[in-house]
Motif scaffolding. Structure first.
Motif, PDB file in Angstrom:
ATOM      1  N   ALA A 109       1.026  -1.156   0.040  1.00 41.23           N
ATOM      2  CA  ALA A 109       0.051   0.068  -0.009  1.00 41.23           C
ATOM      3  C   ALA A 109       0.847   1.257  -0.056  1.00 41.23           C
ATOM      4  O   ALA A 109       1.720   1.471   1.022  1.00 41.23           O
ATOM      5  CB  ALA A 109      -0.973   0.001   1.194  1.00 41.23           C
ATOM      6  N   LEU A 134      -1.092  -0.891  -4.315  1.00 35.08           N
ATOM      7  CA  LEU A 134      -2.463  -0.125  -4.192  1.00 35.08           C
ATOM      8  C   LEU A 134      -1.949   1.204  -3.871  1.00 35.08           C
ATOM      9  O   LEU A 134      -1.142   1.634  -3.130  1.00 35.08           O
ATOM     10  CB  LEU A 134      -3.180  -0.649  -3.124  1.00 35.08           C
ATOM     11  N   ALA A 136      -3.529   5.522  -4.081  1.00 30.98           N
ATOM     12  CA  ALA A 136      -4.803   6.459  -3.954  1.00 30.98           C
ATOM     13  C   ALA A 136      -4.555   7.763  -4.474  1.00 30.98           C
ATOM     14  O   ALA A 136      -3.290   8.140  -4.642  1.00 30.98           O
ATOM     15  CB  ALA A 136      -5.267   6.539  -2.301  1.00 30.98           C
ATOM     16  N   SER A 144      -7.897   5.244   4.712  1.00 29.35           N
ATOM     17  CA  SER A 144      -8.727   4.709   3.868  1.00 29.35           C
ATOM     18  C   SER A 144      -7.833   3.767   2.927  1.00 29.35           C
ATOM     19  O   SER A 144      -8.472   2.405   2.495  1.00 29.35           O
ATOM     20  CB  SER A 144      -9.580   5.612   3.146  1.00 29.35           C
ATOM     21  N   LEU A 145      -6.692   4.096   2.457  1.00 29.83           N
ATOM     22  CA  LEU A 145      -6.160   3.400   1.422  1.00 29.83           C
ATOM     23  C   LEU A 145      -5.495   2.075   2.403  1.00 29.83           C
ATOM     24  O   LEU A 145      -5.530   0.994   1.795  1.00 29.83           O
ATOM     25  CB  LEU A 145      -4.930   4.052   0.912  1.00 29.83           C
ATOM     26  N   PHE A 147      -6.999   0.576   4.775  1.00 33.67           N
ATOM     27  CA  PHE A 147      -8.236  -0.111   4.752  1.00 33.67           C
ATOM     28  C   PHE A 147      -8.514  -0.942   3.554  1.00 33.67           C
ATOM     29  O   PHE A 147      -8.744  -2.169   3.426  1.00 33.67           O
ATOM     30  CB  PHE A 147      -9.521   0.717   5.334  1.00 33.67           C
ATOM     31  N   ASP A 148      -8.502  -0.280   2.492  1.00 38.11           N
ATOM     32  CA  ASP A 148      -8.584  -1.040   1.017  1.00 38.11           C
ATOM     33  C   ASP A 148      -7.758  -1.929   0.760  1.00 38.11           C
ATOM     34  O   ASP A 148      -7.810  -3.128   0.188  1.00 38.11           O
ATOM     35  CB  ASP A 148      -8.585   0.019  -0.098  1.00 38.11           C
ATOM     36  N   ALA A 149      -6.415  -1.733   1.171  1.00 35.87           N
ATOM     37  CA  ALA A 149      -5.465  -2.751   1.183  1.00 35.87           C
ATOM     38  C   ALA A 149      -5.491  -3.713   1.818  1.00 35.87           C
ATOM     39  O   ALA A 149      -5.356  -4.866   1.444  1.00 35.87           O
ATOM     40  CB  ALA A 149      -3.959  -1.916   1.458  1.00 35.87           C
ATOM     41  N   THR A 151      -8.351  -5.051   2.836  1.00 35.57           N
ATOM     42  CA  THR A 151      -9.500  -5.715   2.402  1.00 35.57           C
ATOM     43  C   THR A 151      -8.941  -6.609   1.056  1.00 35.57           C
ATOM     44  O   THR A 151      -9.267  -7.885   0.939  1.00 35.57           O
ATOM     45  CB  THR A 151     -10.645  -4.880   1.750  1.00 35.57           C
ATOM     46  N   ARG A 152      -8.060  -5.960   0.141  1.00 42.26           N
ATOM     47  CA  ARG A 152      -7.468  -6.607  -0.919  1.00 42.26           C
ATOM     48  C   ARG A 152      -6.529  -7.656  -0.591  1.00 42.26           C
ATOM     49  O   ARG A 152      -6.835  -9.031  -1.180  1.00 42.26           O
ATOM     50  CB  ARG A 152      -6.738  -5.677  -1.674  1.00 42.26           C
ATOM     51  N   LYS A 189     -10.137  -4.665  10.942  1.00 43.04           N
ATOM     52  CA  LYS A 189      -9.935  -5.850  10.157  1.00 43.04           C
ATOM     53  C   LYS A 189      -9.116  -6.871  10.957  1.00 43.04           C
ATOM     54  O   LYS A 189      -9.747  -7.852  10.795  1.00 43.04           O
ATOM     55  CB  LYS A 189      -9.277  -5.622   8.975  1.00 43.04           C
TER      56      LYS A 189
END
Length: 279
Positions: A109, A134, A136, A144-145, A147-149, A151-152, A189
């Motif tokens: 990330a 990943l 942003a 938030s990046l 968090f997305d990372a 999730t991925r 997470k």
């Protein structure tokens, strides 16, 4: 080789030599005192002294030479912190490449969202290593990046998630808030994340590296160190001071630009190189 009786004058010279190697006064005094223990008045050669010095330095460094611990945890989240210019982004690229080569799946990330150059650099490393990076939009929220990372990485069943972070020390309160927000978000997470917080330090900054450890220990929960740029003008003694003062694991050292130039830290080799002992 000529031998001289070990006396106070010799010890003072040794101490000055160690201080000149960037070891700092406290650690230099401790190493010198350890060398003198039970040896005052004995006749020693320059080679004996170097070997003694190397032995005492290796003894300090032995406790901190530990590879990055890998846990049975997917994804294992590695948060990487450090000031801009410390070699943080390059270190992430090299670690990711090495883990990938060792058969682990990695996601990166690019959390230093305010520095386009850092993001681009990670993308280059990622492409080279075949590791997804990943990103942003510039200046967007790193949490938030993260968090997305996360999730991925979970969706991909990745072994490791490495998160780059900003290194702007000009505004410490902002940076502290940014780092703690990243941690809060990834803990939604996984309550145990991040599993490692790596602080990357530039060896050429000498004693300033000690201040950086103190600062980043307040900003984040530093679990280990990576020392970069040990191939240039760095005198290297600062590593001994760091080990002596903080006792944090030194996971790796950077000695050049290539992927393989990020190496495990070897206390004997290091002590020999620092003191000029022939190995």
């Amino acid at each position: 080789a000529p031998r001289r009786a070990l006396d106070d004058e010799m010890l003072e010279q040794i101490e000055e030599l160690l201080i000149a190697s960037d070891m700092g006064v406290d650690t230099a005094m401790r190493v010198t005192a350890a060398m003198a223990q039970g040896r005052m008045g004995t006749r020693v050669s320059a080679q004996d002294l170097r070997a003694l010095m190397a032995q005492e330095i290796a003894a300090i460094m032995e406790n901190v030479a530990k590879p990055l611990p890998i846990y049975n945890k997917r994804p294992q989240v590695v948060l990487v912190v450090g000031v801009n210019g410390s070699g943080k982004t390059t270190t992430i690229g090299k670690l990711a490449s090495q883990f990938k080569a060792a058969g682990k799946s990695v996601v990166i990330a690019a959390g230093d969202t305010f520095r386009a150059a850092a993001v681009e650099q990670l993308q280059v490393w990622g492409d080279r290593a075949g590791v997804p990076v990943l990103t942003a939009p510039e200046g967007s929220d790193p949490a938030s990046l993260a968090f997305d990372a996360m999730t991925r990485a979970e969706a991909d069943g990745a072994d490791l998630l490495m998160i780059d972070t900003a290194g702007r020390l000009q505004n410490r309160a902002d940076l502290m808030e940014e780092l703690s927000k990243i941690v809060r978000v990834i803990r939604k997470k996984d309550p145990e994340a991040p599993h490692n917080t790596l602080l990357v330090l530039d060896a050429t900054t000498g004693q300033n590296a000690l201040n950086q450890v103190e600062i980043f220990q307040k900003l984040s929960d530093v679990s280990g160190l990576v020392m970069t740029k040990l191939d240039g003008t760095a005198k290297g003694g600062v590593l001994v001071a760091l080990a002596d003062k903080f006792g944090l694991p030194i996971h790796a050292i950077g000695v050049g630009e290539q992927i393989d130039d990020l190496q495990p830290f070897d206390p004997e080799d290091f002590a020999a190189a620092l003191t000029g002992v022939e190995t």
